[in-house]
Motif scaffolding. Structure first.
Motif, PDB file in Angstrom:
ATOM      1  N   UNK A   1      33.457  60.623  47.594  1.00 27.87           N
ATOM      2  CA  UNK A   1      32.742  59.367  47.818  1.00 27.87           C
ATOM      3  C   UNK A   1      33.487  58.534  48.853  1.00 27.87           C
ATOM      4  N   UNK A   2      32.781  58.012  49.834  1.00 27.00           N
ATOM      5  CA  UNK A   2      33.381  57.122  50.822  1.00 27.00           C
ATOM      6  C   UNK A   2      33.601  55.754  50.205  1.00 27.00           C
ATOM      7  N   UNK A   3      34.803  55.245  50.326  1.00 23.60           N
ATOM      8  CA  UNK A   3      35.107  53.945  49.730  1.00 23.60           C
ATOM      9  C   UNK A   3      34.378  52.841  50.486  1.00 23.60           C
ATOM     10  N   UNK A   4      33.694  51.943  49.758  1.00 20.90           N
ATOM     11  CA  UNK A   4      32.934  50.890  50.434  1.00 20.90           C
ATOM     12  C   UNK A   4      33.815  49.767  50.955  1.00 20.90           C
ATOM     13  N   UNK A   5      33.271  48.970  51.828  1.00 18.98           N
ATOM     14  CA  UNK A   5      33.947  47.755  52.268  1.00 18.98           C
ATOM     15  C   UNK A   5      33.950  46.758  51.122  1.00 18.98           C
ATOM     16  N   UNK A   6      35.015  45.997  50.963  1.00 17.98           N
ATOM     17  CA  UNK A   6      35.038  45.004  49.872  1.00 17.98           C
ATOM     18  C   UNK A   6      33.863  44.029  49.918  1.00 17.98           C
ATOM     19  N   UNK A   7      33.385  43.687  51.107  1.00 14.86           N
ATOM     20  CA  UNK A   7      32.293  42.716  51.215  1.00 14.86           C
ATOM     21  C   UNK A   7      30.969  43.259  50.722  1.00 14.86           C
ATOM     22  N   UNK A   8      30.841  44.590  50.613  1.00 15.33           N
ATOM     23  CA  UNK A   8      29.589  45.176  50.124  1.00 15.33           C
ATOM     24  C   UNK A   8      29.752  45.818  48.751  1.00 15.33           C
ATOM     25  N   UNK A   9      30.966  45.912  48.263  1.00 18.08           N
ATOM     26  CA  UNK A   9      31.231  46.592  46.987  1.00 18.08           C
ATOM     27  C   UNK A   9      30.745  45.766  45.811  1.00 18.08           C
ATOM     28  N   UNK A  10      30.319  46.463  44.784  1.00 16.97           N
ATOM     29  CA  UNK A  10      30.002  45.811  43.502  1.00 16.97           C
ATOM     30  C   UNK A  10      31.297  45.775  42.695  1.00 16.97           C
TER      31      UNK A  10
ATOM     32  N   UNK B   1      36.481  32.658  47.522  1.00 16.44           N
ATOM     33  CA  UNK B   1      36.916  31.835  48.661  1.00 16.44           C
ATOM     34  C   UNK B   1      36.877  32.629  49.964  1.00 16.44           C
ATOM     35  N   UNK B   2      36.969  33.945  49.852  1.00 19.12           N
ATOM     36  CA  UNK B   2      36.920  34.811  51.034  1.00 19.12           C
ATOM     37  C   UNK B   2      35.546  35.456  51.213  1.00 19.12           C
ATOM     38  N   UNK B   3      34.549  34.951  50.508  1.00 16.02           N
ATOM     39  CA  UNK B   3      33.185  35.417  50.701  1.00 16.02           C
ATOM     40  C   UNK B   3      32.869  36.754  50.084  1.00 16.02           C
ATOM     41  N   UNK B   4      33.670  37.179  49.105  1.00 18.70           N
ATOM     42  CA  UNK B   4      33.462  38.467  48.454  1.00 18.70           C
ATOM     43  C   UNK B   4      32.829  38.239  47.079  1.00 18.70           C
ATOM     44  N   UNK B   5      31.704  38.879  46.832  1.00 21.79           N
ATOM     45  CA  UNK B   5      30.985  38.723  45.572  1.00 21.79           C
ATOM     46  C   UNK B   5      31.711  39.440  44.447  1.00 21.79           C
ATOM     47  N   UNK B   6      31.666  38.859  43.261  1.00 21.78           N
ATOM     48  CA  UNK B   6      32.345  39.426  42.102  1.00 21.78           C
ATOM     49  C   UNK B   6      31.671  38.946  40.835  1.00 21.78           C
TER      50      UNK B   6
ATOM     51  N   UNK C   1      41.482  41.492  53.140  1.00 20.26           N
ATOM     52  CA  UNK C   1      42.077  41.863  54.420  1.00 20.26           C
ATOM     53  C   UNK C   1      42.066  43.363  54.696  1.00 20.26           C
ATOM     54  N   UNK C   2      41.288  44.121  53.924  1.00 20.50           N
ATOM     55  CA  UNK C   2      41.242  45.573  54.096  1.00 20.50           C
ATOM     56  C   UNK C   2      39.835  46.030  54.479  1.00 20.50           C
ATOM     57  N   UNK C   3      39.783  47.164  55.155  1.00 16.14           N
ATOM     58  CA  UNK C   3      38.482  47.694  55.582  1.00 16.14           C
ATOM     59  C   UNK C   3      37.721  48.330  54.439  1.00 16.14           C
ATOM     60  N   UNK C   4      38.462  48.917  53.461  1.00 17.25           N
ATOM     61  CA  UNK C   4      37.816  49.568  52.328  1.00 17.25           C
ATOM     62  C   UNK C   4      38.484  49.153  51.029  1.00 17.25           C
ATOM     63  N   UNK C   5      37.782  49.343  49.939  1.00 15.85           N
ATOM     64  CA  UNK C   5      38.354  49.075  48.617  1.00 15.85           C
ATOM     65  C   UNK C   5      39.560  49.975  48.375  1.00 15.85           C
ATOM     66  N   UNK C   6      39.456  51.242  48.730  1.00 17.10           N
ATOM     67  CA  UNK C   6      40.558  52.177  48.525  1.00 17.10           C
ATOM     68  C   UNK C   6      41.820  51.703  49.240  1.00 17.10           C
ATOM     69  N   UNK C   7      41.688  51.297  50.484  1.00 11.91           N
ATOM     70  CA  UNK C   7      42.838  50.804  51.241  1.00 11.91           C
ATOM     71  C   UNK C   7      43.441  49.584  50.563  1.00 11.91           C
ATOM     72  N   UNK C   8      42.594  48.685  50.067  1.00 12.16           N
ATOM     73  CA  UNK C   8      43.082  47.471  49.406  1.00 12.16           C
ATOM     74  C   UNK C   8      43.862  47.805  48.142  1.00 12.16           C
TER      75      UNK C   8
END
Length: 380
Positions: A1-10, A29-34, A332-339
């Motif tokens: 599975x390709x790790x999603x970007x944090x901004x689009x991840x559930x 505060x960084x515009x990421x839904x949670x 500050x990461x491109x993907x959830x996995x990287x973060x």
């Protein structure tokens, strides 16, 4: 599975304690839904417990990133940094009084901190009454959160912020907390200025501790003219039942503890005999040292779910620092996995070092020499 970007991840956080809420606040505060899921039926479902000291080098750093540091200082009690070490007669052996303007680790009630964080979140962020049953799904893949009410939701990232007996932890680790051999019994005192004036004078504005090598007492002033006392003993985890008692049997427990503390002065024994209402049983558990897990790109842990340790003043601070660093890594990461890799590469070594330092630390609370509260570095 390709790790999603944090901004689009559930992203699903399990647990609406200080760690989970701090993480959610900084993400938003960084515009990421949670979404935060909590087992309680609502924010006022239960008492949140005693008071916390938030340190300038971890808990306060997290609140700064959350944009809540000024509001924290409006609620915090700098005078709560006072600490008294006493002997079994109540005589003061050492006395730490904070300097004027000292804000290294002011106190705040758990309930006040939780309300501050909750009110900072977007409406509907926390879904109450969602007790997690289990996490399913393949390692490294999208996960499903199964709740005890029969509902389920999918998540690209599951963050376990659900405490010592985490339901998320089994998704990445087989470790379970073990009883340390030391137990706390919490007693509450209300309207202390009028009803417990002698205890109020004995404890002071912060905390007071005494021990004789086998048992101890730690008293802690809370806001609203309350004091909480923790009776500390080296006992089996089932000591109450073994004594033929129940936690609801307040008179029986008082009589039992009066015998255990018979050599202590009457002034000190009031901490176990004059409480208002029932006791609360709080056996102390800790995870193996060190506690680590194989990296999973869809699941991680923070706070006690990752590194529950003896209660020596670092737990909530580490949880909030974890939450802050995880949220910033996601921002500050491109993907959830990287973060998650960035976060865990810092958090796991730090928590292992701290856990090693505090291993068997609950025993220090029973030492007649005292655990060293109020040291120069602000930690026990």
């Amino acid at each position: 599975m390709t790790s999603p970007a944090p901004t689009t991840a559930r992203i699903g956080i399990i647990g609406a304690g200080p760690g989970g809420l701090t993480c959610a606040r900084i993400l938003q505060r960084h515009g990421i839904a949670v979404t935060v899921h909590d087992r309680d039926s609502g924010p006022d479902a239960r008492n949140q417990g005693g008071t916390l000291d938030l340190h300038a080098d971890d808990g306060q750093l997290a609140l700064r990133e959350a944009g809540l540091l000024d509001e924290f200082f409006e609620l915090a009690r700098a005078e709560g940094q006072e600490m008294r070490e006493m002997d079994v007669t109540g005589a003061i052996r050492t006395h730490h009084v904070p300097d004027a303007g000292d804000l290294f680790k002011p106190e705040i009630d758990r309930g006040q901190l939780r309300t501050l964080l909750l009110e900072s979140l977007q409406p509907g962020t926390v879904r109450w009454g969602h007790a997690l049953a289990r996490v399913s799904g393949p390692a490294g893949g999208r996960r499903t959160l199964h709740f005890t009410d029969g509902t389920a939701v999918e998540a690209d990232l599951v963050i376990g912020a659900d405490g010592a007996f985490s339901r998320v932890r089994p998704a990445v680790s087989a470790a379970v907390p073990q009883y340390t051999g030391v137990s706390f019994l919490e007693a509450r005192f209300d309207d202390v200025a009028n009803r417990h004036a002698d205890l109020s004078e004995l404890v002071g504005q912060g905390g007071a501790h005494a021990a004789d090598g086998k048992r101890g007492l730690f008293a802690q002033r809370n806001s609203g003219d309350h004091i909480r006392v923790y009776v500390i003993q080296r006992v089996p985890v089932d000591w109450i039942a073994s004594a033929g008692l129940s936690i609801e049997d307040t008179p029986g427990l008082r009589a039992h503890l009066s015998g255990e503390f018979a050599a202590w002065s009457p002034r000190m024994r009031q901490m176990i005999t004059d409480n208002d209402g029932p006791y609360v049983d709080r056996p102390i558990f800790a995870l193996p040292v060190p506690h680590t897990w194989e990296h999973d790109p869809a699941v991680t842990l923070l706070g006690d779910a990752a590194h529950v340790m003896p209660p020596l003043g670092v737990g909530v601070n580490l949880a909030m620092l974890d939450a802050c660093e995880l949220a910033l890594a996601l921002a500050n990461s491109a993907t959830v996995d990287e973060a998650l890799r960035t976060y865990e590469n810092t958090m796991l070594p730090r928590s292992a070092d701290m856990a090693k330092m505090l291993e068997n630390g609950a025993e220090h609370l029973l030492s007649a020499d005292g655990p060293g509260f109020g040291g120069d570095d602000g930690r026990p």
